[in-house]
Design a protein around this motif. Structure first.
Motif, PDB file in Angstrom:
ATOM      1  N   LEU A 110       0.831  -1.203   0.000  1.00  0.00           N
ATOM      2  CA  LEU A 110       0.000   0.000   0.000  1.00  0.00           C
ATOM      3  C   LEU A 110       0.867   1.255   0.000  1.00  0.00           C
ATOM      4  CD1 LEU A 110      -2.722   1.452   0.186  1.00  0.00           C
ATOM      5  CD2 LEU A 110      -2.634   1.099   2.672  1.00  0.00           C
ATOM      6  N   LEU A 111       1.881   1.290   0.841  1.00  0.00           N
ATOM      7  CA  LEU A 111       2.770   2.446   0.893  1.00  0.00           C
ATOM      8  C   LEU A 111       3.464   2.652  -0.448  1.00  0.00           C
ATOM      9  CD1 LEU A 111       4.130   4.770   2.353  1.00  0.00           C
ATOM     10  CD2 LEU A 111       5.802   3.132   3.264  1.00  0.00           C
ATOM     11  N   ASP A 112       3.924   1.579  -1.051  1.00  0.00           N
ATOM     12  CA  ASP A 112       4.578   1.683  -2.351  1.00  0.00           C
ATOM     13  C   ASP A 112       3.630   2.286  -3.390  1.00  0.00           C
ATOM     14  OD1 ASP A 112       6.813   1.087  -4.217  1.00  0.00           O
ATOM     15  OD2 ASP A 112       5.332  -0.289  -5.088  1.00  0.00           O
ATOM     16  N   GLN A 113       2.398   1.837  -3.402  1.00  0.00           N
ATOM     17  CA  GLN A 113       1.418   2.363  -4.357  1.00  0.00           C
ATOM     18  C   GLN A 113       1.081   3.828  -4.059  1.00  0.00           C
ATOM     19  OE1 GLN A 113       0.334   0.739  -7.162  1.00  0.00           O
ATOM     20  NE2 GLN A 113       1.921  -0.693  -6.510  1.00  0.00           N
ATOM     21  N   LEU A 114       0.960   4.154  -2.789  1.00  0.00           N
ATOM     22  CA  LEU A 114       0.683   5.543  -2.418  1.00  0.00           C
ATOM     23  C   LEU A 114       1.820   6.470  -2.847  1.00  0.00           C
ATOM     24  CD1 LEU A 114      -0.851   5.005   1.125  1.00  0.00           C
ATOM     25  CD2 LEU A 114      -2.045   5.896  -0.885  1.00  0.00           C
ATOM     26  N   LEU A 115       3.041   6.013  -2.678  1.00  0.00           N
ATOM     27  CA  LEU A 115       4.188   6.830  -3.090  1.00  0.00           C
ATOM     28  C   LEU A 115       4.188   7.056  -4.599  1.00  0.00           C
ATOM     29  CD1 LEU A 115       6.910   5.385  -0.715  1.00  0.00           C
ATOM     30  CD2 LEU A 115       5.957   7.699  -0.671  1.00  0.00           C
TER      31      LEU A 115
END
Length: 123
Positions: A110-115
């Motif tokens: 999720l963090l990777d996609q948000l970034l």
């Protein structure tokens, strides 16, 4: 509320300062406009943009919400509000990673996609 010539003039001047990078002067001018109750959805959105660029996310969120109180159909304010909340969510996950040392696999994805989504610019 019909825009007055003064409202439009002050807004356009603040917008020029914003575009030139003088965020402090632009914000001061918009705050004066708002204190005089000459605010518009556009003036609140511009204030939100200034605050967003300064990483003052809670203030930007409030400004975009104020713009939407005046005009719930303001697509740009909805878009910018979503960007603020995206940034806030990303910051929360980054803080969790720093505190915990690592995230769960799902949160890491999720963090990777948000970034990746952070590459969207303010219109």
């Amino acid at each position: 509320m019909a825009e007055t010539q003064e409202q439009q003039q002050v807004y356009e001047q603040a917008k020029q300062w914003y575009l030139q990078g003088d965020l402090l002067t632009a914000e001061q001018q918009l705050n004066r406009l708002h204190l005089r109750q000459l605010d518009t959805p556009q003036s609140w959105r511009l204030l939100g943009n200034i605050q967003f660029r300064q990483q003052r996310l809670a203030a930007a969120e409030q400004a975009y919400q104020q713009a939407l109180r005046y005009d719930a159909n303001d697509r740009l304010s909805w878009h910018n509000l979503a960007l603020v909340r995206l940034r806030q969510t990303t910051a929360t996950l980054m803080q969790a990673r720093a505190e915990l040392g690592e995230l769960s696999a799902g949160d890491a994805v999720l963090l990777d996609q948000l970034l990746k989504l952070q590459r969207v610019a303010l219109p």
